[in-house]
Design an enzyme around this catalytic site. Structure first.
Site, short mmCIF file in Angstrom:
data_model
loop_
_atom_site.label_atom_id
_atom_site.label_comp_id
_atom_site.label_asym_id
_atom_site.label_seq_id
_atom_site.Cartn_x
_atom_site.Cartn_y
_atom_site.Cartn_z
N HIS A 29 108.64 -4.90 -43.71
CA HIS A 29 107.42 -5.71 -43.56
C HIS A 29 106.18 -5.04 -44.15
CE1 HIS A 29 109.47 -8.57 -41.09
NE2 HIS A 29 109.63 -7.77 -40.06
N ASP A 42 118.20 -8.57 -42.52
CA ASP A 42 117.44 -8.54 -41.26
C ASP A 42 117.01 -9.99 -40.95
OD1 ASP A 42 115.56 -6.40 -39.51
OD2 ASP A 42 114.69 -8.40 -39.74
N HIS A 82 114.37 -11.18 -39.83
CA HIS A 82 112.98 -11.48 -40.18
C HIS A 82 112.80 -11.47 -41.70
CE1 HIS A 82 112.94 -9.75 -36.05
NE2 HIS A 82 112.18 -10.82 -35.84
N ASP A 90 119.36 -7.72 -36.21
CA ASP A 90 118.68 -8.61 -35.27
C ASP A 90 119.01 -10.08 -35.50
OD1 ASP A 90 117.24 -8.39 -37.64
OD2 ASP A 90 115.40 -7.67 -36.69
C1 3YP Z 1 107.44 -7.77 -35.27
C2 3YP Z 1 106.43 -8.42 -34.35
C3 3YP Z 1 107.09 -9.60 -33.78
C4 3YP Z 1 108.50 -9.65 -34.30
C5 3YP Z 1 108.76 -8.26 -34.81
C6 3YP Z 1 109.82 -8.22 -35.85
C7 3YP Z 1 110.20 -6.83 -36.20
C8 3YP Z 1 111.45 -6.80 -37.02
O1 3YP Z 1 112.56 -6.61 -36.57
N1 3YP Z 1 111.35 -6.99 -38.32
O2 3YP Z 1 112.43 -6.98 -39.11
ZN ZN Z 2 113.86 -7.79 -38.00
#
Ligand code: 3YP
Ligand code: ZN
Length: 366
Positions: free
Chosen positions: A141, A178, A180, A266
């Site tokens: 991210h 992942d 996300h 996840d």
């Molecule tokens: C970050 C803030 C809310 C969800 C969270 C995700 C983190 C993650 O596993 N990113 O791949």
């Molecule tokens: Zn994630």
């Protein structure tokens, strides 16, 4: 040939502090773990040991990424901000208010980026055929100017940029499974046709408003970013369909020299932060598909770098299944209870999952 493996004890020491999930502890929120606590990862590493896998893996030592490595991806301001807050006895936050780190957190974040670098270099050197970097904090991210979503530095991107600094002709494909959206990796290579970034994710989960099918790269990079947003509830069938219909054909069209997987567990059926249903056997099958593609396209060169995954009990099982497939070393970590979760109805491919995948095929003329 062999499988490389990166882990460093300090990855377990990255301190996200006391929270209620990602809510700071207060008189309204009883102190508990941050979602991104060490547990799922330290237990993954423990199972690598106890399963017997570790003695068949080639240990790759992580050394800290240098400033110049981080600066190929991040702004000097972001690096300076992490370093400065790192001096603080209470640590700081990488940018978005939900990415806390402790005192000297910079040291561990640089070591996480360094672990991804070391794993990719080992694969490209031919020291190992493929490799898994079990690093923490995660990276996919983090954008050039800011950390977010538990990520401080873009570990995968830093490794790729460093490899390209040594070999400017290197073509890299990332397949981010992942759950996300891999928004950071996407942003870093958005106008770059030498890196194909593919992200499979739960539709509009995190970050909100990113990862839509129409985000496809820009300028020279147009078409070199592929987003596969899948509907909540997608299980093994939907993921395998997306892999077979989109990911593998896109890899064939791109012809990478190496495949890099930002690997979060996840999307698993037990994850508390998402609503997908992939099982450990689903991850094993997706690993096989990528290994076969890598074999066909780039001498088997495949590197995975760890991202999310928050089920402390299930992440280790998924991870060890992936490593077992990568190395060809059999393991016996699947409890008979798991069989039930492989036969649940959500693994069947649904019409709306087919729709979602077809939208990607249309966008990219695949
Ligand atoms: C970050 C803030 C809310 C969800 C969270 C995700 C983190 C993650 O596993 N990113 O791949
Ligand atoms: Zn994630």
């Amino acid at each position: 040939m062999s499988t490389g493996y990166v882990w460093h004890e300090l990855y377990g020491w990255h301190d996200t502090g006391t929270h209620g999930g990602f809510i700071p502890a207060s008189a309204k929120t009883q102190p508990h773990h941050h979602f991104e606590s060490a547990e799922s990862k330290t237990r993954f590493n423990s199972l690598v040991e106890v399963s017997g896998l570790s003695k068949h893996l080639v240990r790759i030592e992580a050394t800290p990424a240098m400033d110049e490595d981080i600066l190929r991806v991040h702004t000097p301001e972001h690096l300076a901000s992490i370093k400065e807050q790192s001096e603080n006895i209470r640590g700081g936050d990488a940018g978005d208010g939900t990415t806390p780190f402790g005192h000297q957190g910079f040291v561990i974040a640089a070591l996480a980026a360094g672990g991804s670098i070391a794993a990719l270099e080992a694969v490209l050197d031919g020291r190992v055929k493929n490799a898994y970097a079990l690093v923490r904090p995660p990276g996919h991210h983090a954008r050039p100017e800011i950390g977010m979503g538990f990520c401080m530095f873009g570990n995968a991107a830093i490794a790729i940029k460093k490899a390209q600094a040594a070999n400017p002709d290197l073509r890299v494909a990332t397949v981010d499974w992942d759950v996300h959206h891999g928004n950071g990796t996407q942003a870093i290579f958005y106008d770059d046709p030498s890196v194909l970034t593919i992200s499979l994710h739960q539709n509009d989960l995190y970050p909100r408003g990113t990862g839509a099918v129409f985000e496809r790269g820009e300028g020279a990079g147009d078409g070199y970013c592929i987003n596969i947003p899948l509907p909540a509830g997608t299980g093994n069938g939907g993921y395998q369909y997306a892999m077979a219909e989109v990911v593998i054909p896109a890899l064939r069209r791109f012809q990478p020299d190496v495949i890099v997987v930002p690997s979060g567990f996840d999307a698993s059926i037990f994850d508390p932060l998402a609503r997908m249903s992939v099982t450990a056997s689903g991850y094993r099958i997706m690993t096989r598909m990528l290994m076969d593609a890598a074999e066909e396209l780039c001498g088997g060169r495949l590197m995975m770098t760890h991202e999310g995954g928050y089920s402390a009990s299930y992440v280790p099982v998924c991870g060890v299944e992936v490593l077992s497939e990568m190395s060809g070393v059999p393991v016996d970590v699947i409890h008979e209870f798991h069989a039930d979760f492989d036969t649940m109805p959500e693994h069947e491919l649904t019409p709306w999952q087919v729709e979602a995948v077809k939208a990607v095929l249309a966008e990219h003329s695949l």
